[in-house]
Write a protein that holds these residues in place. Structure first.
Motif, short mmCIF file in Angstrom:
data_model
loop_
_atom_site.label_atom_id
_atom_site.label_comp_id
_atom_site.label_asym_id
_atom_site.label_seq_id
_atom_site.Cartn_x
_atom_site.Cartn_y
_atom_site.Cartn_z
N LYS A 78 3.80 71.81 -50.14
CA LYS A 78 3.87 70.72 -51.15
C LYS A 78 4.17 69.37 -50.44
N GLY A 79 4.89 69.42 -49.29
CA GLY A 79 5.24 68.31 -48.77
C GLY A 79 4.51 67.94 -47.77
N PHE A 80 3.48 68.95 -47.17
CA PHE A 80 2.52 68.48 -46.34
C PHE A 80 1.56 67.78 -47.04
N VAL A 81 0.83 68.33 -48.23
CA VAL A 81 -0.22 67.63 -48.95
C VAL A 81 0.27 66.18 -49.35
N PHE A 82 1.40 66.16 -49.79
CA PHE A 82 1.90 64.64 -50.15
C PHE A 82 1.79 63.86 -49.08
N SER A 83 2.16 64.48 -48.00
CA SER A 83 2.09 63.49 -46.54
C SER A 83 0.87 63.11 -46.35
N LEU A 84 0.05 63.72 -46.57
CA LEU A 84 -1.42 63.27 -46.23
C LEU A 84 -1.83 62.32 -47.25
N THR A 85 -1.47 61.98 -48.31
CA THR A 85 -1.54 61.10 -49.21
C THR A 85 -1.19 59.62 -48.60
N GLN A 86 0.04 59.78 -47.87
CA GLN A 86 0.94 58.53 -47.27
C GLN A 86 0.10 58.22 -45.85
N LEU A 87 -0.84 58.87 -45.33
CA LEU A 87 -1.28 58.51 -44.11
C LEU A 87 -1.83 57.21 -44.28
N GLU A 88 -2.04 56.28 -43.19
CA GLU A 88 -2.80 55.03 -43.31
C GLU A 88 -4.21 55.29 -43.11
N ASP A 89 -4.68 56.10 -42.37
CA ASP A 89 -6.19 56.55 -42.32
C ASP A 89 -6.23 57.99 -43.05
N LEU A 90 -6.83 58.06 -44.45
CA LEU A 90 -6.87 59.42 -44.98
C LEU A 90 -7.99 60.37 -44.33
N PRO A 91 -7.60 61.64 -44.65
CA PRO A 91 -8.44 62.75 -44.07
C PRO A 91 -10.06 62.58 -44.78
N LYS A 92 -11.13 62.79 -44.01
CA LYS A 92 -12.25 62.66 -44.55
C LYS A 92 -12.38 63.98 -45.64
N SER A 93 -12.21 65.15 -45.45
CA SER A 93 -12.03 66.17 -46.30
C SER A 93 -10.94 66.98 -45.88
N LEU A 94 -10.74 67.87 -47.24
CA LEU A 94 -9.73 68.90 -47.11
C LEU A 94 -10.71 70.35 -47.68
N LEU A 95 -10.46 71.35 -46.75
CA LEU A 95 -11.10 72.61 -46.95
C LEU A 95 -10.14 73.54 -47.45
N PHE A 96 -10.50 74.27 -48.69
CA PHE A 96 -9.40 75.44 -49.11
C PHE A 96 -10.15 76.68 -49.05
N PHE A 97 -9.41 77.69 -48.31
CA PHE A 97 -9.96 79.17 -48.66
C PHE A 97 -8.98 80.13 -48.50
N ASN A 98 -9.36 81.32 -48.78
CA ASN A 98 -8.29 82.39 -49.05
C ASN A 98 -7.20 81.84 -50.04
#
Length: 206
Positions: free
Chosen positions: A120-140
């Motif tokens: 949960k903390g990791f996903v929230f941290s992604l929203t706070q990056l100055e440069d956001l990820p291009k994509s998030l991939l979810f499996f399993n």
């Protein structure tokens, strides 16, 4: 004086909230107080303040309740801009960007309960990056983080709104019987996920 109630909020949320407020106060200077429920959060807040050139001290109000007082000194517009989290755009490392792959609904090895707090903390941290990820991939079991009831949904929606693509393995969603409960992103096949990873500029794989 601004008071931030971060009681019960997991790392890195107290630090992010304090850093945002400090950036708002920085033009004229001021003081803010952050309420937290553990000593590691106090240490993280003091480290953040020190890194920004501010002073901070902690006080124990009662067992399990602490206050960190941060004195924000006035800064120039240029410094304030570097401290701000307000403007975020998808990362552009080459043409293909950063791709984050999440294959389970917890983070790390050991305690599953702790792992769920960490993811949960990791996903929230992604929203706070100055440069956001291009994509998030979810499996399993990572697909479980994308359902409407997940505590990560709000942060994933924020990322999607900002331009990050959220892609979810359809086979995995079927396996966990959650396809009808997906609350963000798009269902894709494994070939799409494989191609996304192969073409990425940088991949973070959890």
């Amino acid at each position: 004086m601004k008071i931030i109630d971060a009681m019960g909020k997991a790392c890195p949320i107290p630090v992010v909230l304090a850093k945002k407020e400090a950036a708002r106060l920085a033009l004229e200077g001021g003081e803010l107080q952050v309420l937290v429920d553990n000593l590691p959060a106090c240490e993280n807040l003091k480290s953040m303040a020190d890194g920004m050139g501010y002073t901070a001290k902690e006080e124990m109000l009662e067992p399990g309740r602490y206050r960190v007082i941060i004195k924000v000194t006035a800064q120039s517009q240029e410094i304030i801009k570097t401290q701000s989290f307000e403007e975020k755009t998808p990362v552009n490392k080459g043409e293909n960007g950063l791709v984050v792959v999440i294959s389970k609904d917890s983070m790390g090895q050991g305690s599953e309960e702790l792992g769920k707090i960490l993811i949960k903390g990791f996903v929230f941290s992604l929203t706070q990056l100055e440069d956001l990820p291009k994509s998030l991939l979810f499996f399993n079991s990572g697909v479980l983080l994308t359902v409407k009831e997940a505590n990560t949904l709000e942060d994933l929606l924020a990322l999607e709104q900002a331009g990050t693509q959220i892609k979810i393995c359809g086979t995995c969603a079927d396996y966990y019987s959650v396809k009808s409960s997906i609350g963000v992103g798009q269902i894709v096949n494994m070939m799409t996920i494989t191609e996304e990873m192969a073409l990425a500029g940088t991949v973070i794989n959890l």
